[in-house]
Design a protein around this motif. Structure first.
Motif, mmCIF file in Angstrom:
data_model
loop_
_atom_site.group_PDB
_atom_site.id
_atom_site.type_symbol
_atom_site.label_atom_id
_atom_site.label_comp_id
_atom_site.label_asym_id
_atom_site.label_seq_id
_atom_site.Cartn_x
_atom_site.Cartn_y
_atom_site.Cartn_z
ATOM 1 N N PHE A 264 0.843 -1.196 0.000
ATOM 2 C CA PHE A 264 0.000 0.000 0.000
ATOM 3 C C PHE A 264 0.881 1.249 0.000
ATOM 4 O O PHE A 264 1.727 1.415 0.877
ATOM 5 C CB PHE A 264 -0.914 0.030 1.224
ATOM 6 N N ALA A 265 0.637 2.116 -0.987
ATOM 7 C CA ALA A 265 1.314 3.415 -0.985
ATOM 8 C C ALA A 265 0.715 4.285 0.117
ATOM 9 O O ALA A 265 -0.457 4.123 0.483
ATOM 10 C CB ALA A 265 1.145 4.084 -2.350
ATOM 11 N N PRO A 266 1.460 5.212 0.669
ATOM 12 C CA PRO A 266 0.932 6.059 1.749
ATOM 13 C C PRO A 266 -0.289 6.853 1.305
ATOM 14 O O PRO A 266 -0.371 7.304 0.161
ATOM 15 C CB PRO A 266 2.107 6.998 2.066
ATOM 16 N N GLY A 267 -1.256 7.003 2.219
ATOM 17 C CA GLY A 267 -2.432 7.808 1.914
ATOM 18 C C GLY A 267 -3.706 7.219 2.468
ATOM 19 O O GLY A 267 -3.695 6.259 3.251
ATOM 20 N N LEU A 268 -4.841 7.767 2.026
ATOM 21 C CA LEU A 268 -6.164 7.398 2.525
ATOM 22 C C LEU A 268 -6.852 6.442 1.565
ATOM 23 O O LEU A 268 -6.993 6.733 0.375
ATOM 24 C CB LEU A 268 -7.023 8.653 2.705
ATOM 25 N N TYR A 269 -7.335 5.327 2.111
ATOM 26 C CA TYR A 269 -8.081 4.325 1.353
ATOM 27 C C TYR A 269 -9.527 4.338 1.855
ATOM 28 O O TYR A 269 -9.803 3.931 2.984
ATOM 29 C CB TYR A 269 -7.455 2.942 1.518
ATOM 30 N N VAL A 270 -10.435 4.818 1.014
ATOM 31 C CA VAL A 270 -11.853 4.886 1.360
ATOM 32 C C VAL A 270 -12.530 3.627 0.852
ATOM 33 O O VAL A 270 -12.409 3.276 -0.326
ATOM 34 C CB VAL A 270 -12.514 6.137 0.742
ATOM 35 N N ILE A 271 -13.254 2.940 1.739
ATOM 36 C CA ILE A 271 -13.936 1.693 1.378
ATOM 37 C C ILE A 271 -15.433 1.937 1.484
ATOM 38 O O ILE A 271 -15.936 2.337 2.537
ATOM 39 C CB ILE A 271 -13.480 0.534 2.285
ATOM 40 N N ARG A 272 -16.146 1.675 0.369
ATOM 41 C CA ARG A 272 -17.555 2.065 0.279
ATOM 42 C C ARG A 272 -18.379 0.969 -0.413
ATOM 43 O O ARG A 272 -17.934 0.332 -1.363
ATOM 44 C CB ARG A 272 -17.663 3.365 -0.531
#
Length: 402
Positions: A264-272
């Motif tokens: 996983f690259a750094p940052g925000l992963y939004v799961i919807r």
């Protein structure tokens, strides 16, 4: 015969008339200066009040940001609070818990200009101060269900070594918690609000009943995530090497290769609107945050090994897993973890979280908030998160310093 005395007398009268005219002119100028000064001073204080209001708003808003963004945000807030036609450039200084803004503005005068006073300088300053929102002294596990029976269930094989951590259970249910034989909890304190627990042939060290718990220590620091369009929709990840980037993941995703390496690259992963089924593999990610926009989840199955670390700066500082506030209660399950290393905050206040079958966990800093918690055959070594969340500049009780 001597000259008449009338001539000097006339000269004296003439001189007095000139003096009267000059005196009258001076009095008019004094009156004009007085009236003009009053008008200009009234304008001065009016402009100063507007500048002060804008400066107060800017330092209060700026201090809510991360340190590197405070001056930029404060400058923008200052400009947006100035009335039309008024422009000034402020300067800011900041440290860990304060933000100070200053501005000098040359306010042009009207009638005072006749006396050589073309402007009056207005100096405005304001300082905002906050309290560092450190979680170093708070519990590292909080179970929030206020009335549920068995809000905390510790089954055989559960072993937790966390001598610097406190676990708090808010439930006053009957029983509020169950501790089954074959379990071992080494906490600094186990605090249960209820007075009724079941201990099945096991001792629970440092257990305190009818113990007042604190409010959810992270709730006020959870940032709002703006809803954006999906960037990835549905997928099967079956290859031996998978690289993922931050984005909005909609629908269902299956990770089926039990020997896969998922990076996983750094940052925000939004799961919807779906979820992730993870059937083994190795997950790695530094500076990552997983956000559950609805009742979606990640279900870790069969032999997952994860090394995941939350960001240490920015909006999502310390947040590893978190959800949108106010969701309905649902289950969230971690199964059969070979060796998990997770650092950060797991904030899932609506979830009934279960750790099953050899769920091993170690951390340099980990704090958890959930609705209910079930521990089955788990082995944990935990240290609490000692930093603070990222929103609001990691400060609370922000106020103007008078």
């Amino acid at each position: 015969m001597s000259a008449p005395l009338v001539t000097p007398l006339r000269r004296d009268v003439s001189h007095r008339g000139g003096n009267t005219t000059f005196a009258f002119a001076l009095s008019l100028m004094a009156m004009a200066g007085s009236v003009g000064g009053a008008i200009d001073l009234n304008n001065y204080y009016s402009v100063k009040a507007k500048l002060q209001d804008a400066m107060d708003a800017s330092v209060l808003g700026g201090l809510r940001q991360e340190t590197s963004q405070r001056s930029t945000v404060a400058t923008r807030i200052f400009a947006s609070n100035l009335p039309e036609g008024l422009s000034a450039t402020p300067g800011y200084t900041t440290d860990k818990t304060t933000l100070t803004g200053t501005v000098a503005y040359n306010n042009r005068t009207g009638l005072l200009g006749l006396f050589g006073i073309s402007s009056l300088t207005i100096n405005v300053t304001a300082t905002a101060v906050g309290t560092a929102a450190s979680q170093s002294s708070g519990p590292c596990i909080q179970v929030l269900d206020p009335s549920g029976s068995q809000a905390l269930l510790v089954n055989s094989g559960a072993k937790i070594t966390a001598p610097n951590c406190e676990i708090q259970v808010r439930s006053k249910g009957s029983p509020a918690a169950i501790f089954n034989s074959g379990s071992s909890l080494n906490f600094k304190k186990v605090c249960i609000e209820g007075s009724n627990v079941i201990r099945n042939s096991t001792a629970v060290d440092r257990l305190s009943l009818s113990c007042p718990t604190v409010a959810d220590q992270w709730a006020a620091l959870i940032p709002t995530v703006a809803s954006t369009t999906c960037t990835v929709s549905n997928g099967n990840c079956n290859t031996s090497s998978v690289s993922l980037s931050p984005g909005v993941y909609c629908g269902w995703f299956n990770f089926n290769n039990s020997s896969a390496t998922v990076s996983f690259a750094p940052g925000l992963y939004v799961i919807r609107s779906g979820g992730w089924n993870v059937n083994g593999g190795t997950w790695t990610g530094k500076g990552v945050t997983f956000y559950f926009e609805d009742t979606t989840k990640i279900q870790f199955n069969s032999g997952i090994s994860a090394d995941l670390t939350a960001p240490d700066t920015g909006t999502y500082k310390n947040l590893l897993f978190f959800e949108r506030p106010g969701l309905s209660n649902t289950d969230f399950i971690f199964n059969s973890a070979v060796a998990n290393h997770m650092d950060g905050v797991i904030w899932l206040p609506s979830r009934n979280v279960t750790f099953n079958a050899q769920s091993k966990m170690s951390s340099d800093k980990l704090s958890m908030v959930m609705n209910r918690l079930i521990l089955n055959n788990t082995t944990w070594n935990l240290e609490p998160v000692t930093g603070s969340s990222g929103t609001g500049g990691a400060l609370t009780n922000i106020r103007l310093l008078k």
